[in-house]
Design an enzyme around this catalytic site. Structure first.
Site, PDB file in Angstrom:
ATOM      1  N   PRO A   2      25.971  54.859  30.990  1.00 51.12           N
ATOM      2  CA  PRO A   2      27.351  54.846  30.660  1.00 51.12           C
ATOM      3  C   PRO A   2      27.666  53.710  29.786  1.00 51.12           C
ATOM      4  O   PRO A   2      27.489  52.538  30.090  1.00 51.12           O
ATOM      5  CB  PRO A   2      28.078  54.700  31.957  1.00 51.12           C
ATOM      6  CG  PRO A   2      27.030  54.582  33.027  1.00 51.12           C
ATOM      7  CD  PRO A   2      25.735  54.681  32.361  1.00 51.12           C
ATOM      8  N   GLU A   3      28.113  54.080  28.640  1.00 52.91           N
ATOM      9  CA  GLU A   3      28.608  53.102  27.664  1.00 52.91           C
ATOM     10  C   GLU A   3      30.119  53.243  27.656  1.00 52.91           C
ATOM     11  O   GLU A   3      30.664  53.975  28.482  1.00 52.91           O
ATOM     12  CB  GLU A   3      27.967  53.375  26.303  1.00 52.91           C
ATOM     13  CG  GLU A   3      26.447  53.449  26.410  1.00 52.91           C
ATOM     14  CD  GLU A   3      25.752  53.779  25.103  1.00 52.91           C
ATOM     15  OE1 GLU A   3      26.221  53.345  24.041  1.00 52.91           O
ATOM     16  OE2 GLU A   3      24.729  54.475  25.147  1.00 52.91           O
ATOM     17  N   LYS A  61      31.947  47.925  29.438  1.00 54.98           N
ATOM     18  CA  LYS A  61      31.400  48.870  30.413  1.00 54.98           C
ATOM     19  C   LYS A  61      31.747  48.467  31.844  1.00 54.98           C
ATOM     20  O   LYS A  61      31.242  49.070  32.790  1.00 54.98           O
ATOM     21  CB  LYS A  61      29.880  48.959  30.254  1.00 54.98           C
ATOM     22  CG  LYS A  61      29.425  49.264  28.825  1.00 54.98           C
ATOM     23  CD  LYS A  61      27.918  49.141  28.658  1.00 54.98           C
ATOM     24  CE  LYS A  61      27.536  49.038  27.194  1.00 54.98           C
ATOM     25  NZ  LYS A  61      26.115  48.750  26.991  1.00 54.98           N
ATOM     26  N   ARG A 118      19.397  54.795  40.327  1.00 56.44           N
ATOM     27  CA  ARG A 118      18.489  53.655  40.144  1.00 56.44           C
ATOM     28  C   ARG A 118      18.984  52.353  40.763  1.00 56.44           C
ATOM     29  O   ARG A 118      18.265  51.357  40.766  1.00 56.44           O
ATOM     30  CB  ARG A 118      18.215  53.469  38.653  1.00 56.44           C
ATOM     31  CG  ARG A 118      17.505  54.679  38.072  1.00 56.44           C
ATOM     32  CD  ARG A 118      17.346  54.568  36.579  1.00 56.44           C
ATOM     33  NE  ARG A 118      16.362  53.576  36.206  1.00 56.44           N
ATOM     34  CZ  ARG A 118      16.076  53.270  34.938  1.00 56.44           C
ATOM     35  NH1 ARG A 118      16.726  53.870  33.959  1.00 56.44           N
ATOM     36  NH2 ARG A 118      15.175  52.389  34.667  1.00 56.44           N
ATOM     37  N   ARG A 177      23.115  35.516  13.163  1.00 59.76           N
ATOM     38  CA  ARG A 177      22.014  35.841  14.076  1.00 59.76           C
ATOM     39  C   ARG A 177      20.768  36.289  13.307  1.00 59.76           C
ATOM     40  O   ARG A 177      20.855  37.095  12.399  1.00 59.76           O
ATOM     41  CB  ARG A 177      22.420  36.961  15.037  1.00 59.76           C
ATOM     42  CG  ARG A 177      23.543  36.584  15.989  1.00 59.76           C
ATOM     43  CD  ARG A 177      23.044  35.649  17.067  1.00 59.76           C
ATOM     44  NE  ARG A 177      24.055  35.449  18.091  1.00 59.76           N
ATOM     45  CZ  ARG A 177      24.143  36.194  19.192  1.00 59.76           C
ATOM     46  NH1 ARG A 177      23.297  37.160  19.401  1.00 59.76           N
ATOM     47  NH2 ARG A 177      25.078  35.969  20.080  1.00 59.76           N
ATOM     48  N   ARG A 287      12.812  50.372  25.686  1.00 60.22           N
ATOM     49  CA  ARG A 287      13.504  51.662  25.621  1.00 60.22           C
ATOM     50  C   ARG A 287      13.152  52.306  24.304  1.00 60.22           C
ATOM     51  O   ARG A 287      12.014  52.212  23.865  1.00 60.22           O
ATOM     52  CB  ARG A 287      15.001  51.460  25.804  1.00 60.22           C
ATOM     53  CG  ARG A 287      15.457  50.161  25.164  1.00 60.22           C
ATOM     54  CD  ARG A 287      16.909  49.932  25.230  1.00 60.22           C
ATOM     55  NE  ARG A 287      17.410  49.914  26.604  1.00 60.22           N
ATOM     56  CZ  ARG A 287      18.626  49.544  26.879  1.00 60.22           C
ATOM     57  NH1 ARG A 287      19.431  49.179  25.911  1.00 60.22           N
ATOM     58  NH2 ARG A 287      19.070  49.547  28.107  1.00 60.22           N
TER      59      ARG A 287
END
Length: 300
Positions: A2-3, A61, A118, A177, A287
């Site tokens: 879920p974002e 979130k 999870r 960054r 991922r």
DNA sequence: AGAAAATCCTGCCGGC
DNA sequence: TGCCGGCAGGATTTTC
């Protein structure tokens, strides 16, 4: 899960029933879902029984339900968490970890079922503090705006759909960054709400490679990316978020429909809708990253 | 301090 | 059929 779009869908669903609802009883099937409540499950229950939820608020979130000026129940869904609203006689949901029984403002009995395969998600009771800029802590259109935010959420940056989100400041920080742009997009301390799906989709739309160092991208391009990501999130909210298996459902257990709009995420092997190249999935940071190697090239 | 990797978990799917 | 590796919408902590 879920974002932002999925969490917002859940937030709106909860708000429709839970604003003004009073907690009657709590069942804990698996205390690991309360691991972030440091005083223990027993304390969680004792604190919450009898309290009335005043709002359902979201930043990025994170969700929280204030029940006084000083405290709120904070929820995070992690990778597989769901908050389902069920009637008391509704059949059991698999992997239900915590059930909060409540009576709505209309006198209806409801169960809020925290389901989480999870167990990366959690519920906890947290103190509320004032925001540093004195602006609203998060999004909650049904309730009066409040400048309070749970301490555990205070370090999370405002999300892309927040009226007080400042694109210029964020783009400027991003441009300093050295990490790849995807890692930067996912840094919730810089800007919140984006996860793996919407990062890949936004980068595809912006024709940026996920490993392109952020400090090699012009600020104007970063601003464009931010605007694209914002639009992706807005469109996904309208579709009820992205579902492609049992791990994301709204409060009624229904799927969202944004999966039909995906161009890159989960599309490995398919033709790029823009250039006809083949979408690839590459292992990335434990991922996957989905992208078109033809129109999202790493620039040197 | 910033960047990257490791960690917390369960379940499903495909390949052998 | 069964076992094993790979994979899954995330945040935090640890390590360098």
């Amino acid at each position: 899960m879920p974002e932002l779009p999925e969490v917002e869908t859940v937030r709106a669903g909860l708000a429709a029933k839970l604003v003004g609802a009073r907690v009657i009883k709590i069942d804990i099937a698996d205390p690991r879902s309360l691991k972030r409540h440091l005083l223990g499950p027993r304390h969680f229950v004792d604190e919450l029984i009898g309290q009335t939820f005043e709002a359902v608020v979201r930043r990025g979130k994170f969700l929280w339900l204030p029940f006084s000026d000083s405290r709120a129940m904070v929820g995070h869904l992690g990778m597989s968490g769901q908050l389902l609203l069920r009637t008391p006689n509704y059949p059991e949901d698999r992997q239900t970890r915590v059930v909060i029984h409540a009576e709505t403002a209309q006198g209806e009995l409801v169960e809020v079922r925290f389901v989480d395969q999870r167990i990366f998600g959690s519920l906890a009771i947290e103190d509320l503090v004032e925001t540093v800029d004195n602006q609203p802590g998060g999004f909650s259109p049904e309730a009066p705006a409040s400048n309070l935010i749970p301490v555990v959420v205070a370090h999370i940056s405002r999300d892309l759909l927040d009226p007080d989100f400042d694109p210029k400041t964020v783009a400027s920080k991003m441009s300093k960054r050295a990490s790849g742009i995807k890692r930067v997009l996912l840094d919730q301390k810089l800007l919140s709400g984006i996860g793996n799906i919407y990062a890949d989709e936004s980068l595809w739309l912006a024709k940026l490679h996920y490993d392109q160092p952020a400090n090699t991208i012009r600020v104007s391009k970063l601003l464009e990316l931010i605007e694209i990501a914002k639009q992706v999130l807005e469109r996904a909210v309208l579709q009820g978020g992205t579902s492609f298996d049992e791990q994301y459902k709204n409060v009624n257990g229904d799927s969202g429909y944004f999966s039909q709009s995906l161009n890159a995420y989960g599309q490995a092997g398919k033709a790029c809708p823009r250039c006809g190249g083949q979408i690839e999935r590459k292992a990335w940071a434990n991922r996957g990253s989905h992208f078109c190697p033809r129109c999202q090239r790493l620039k040197t």
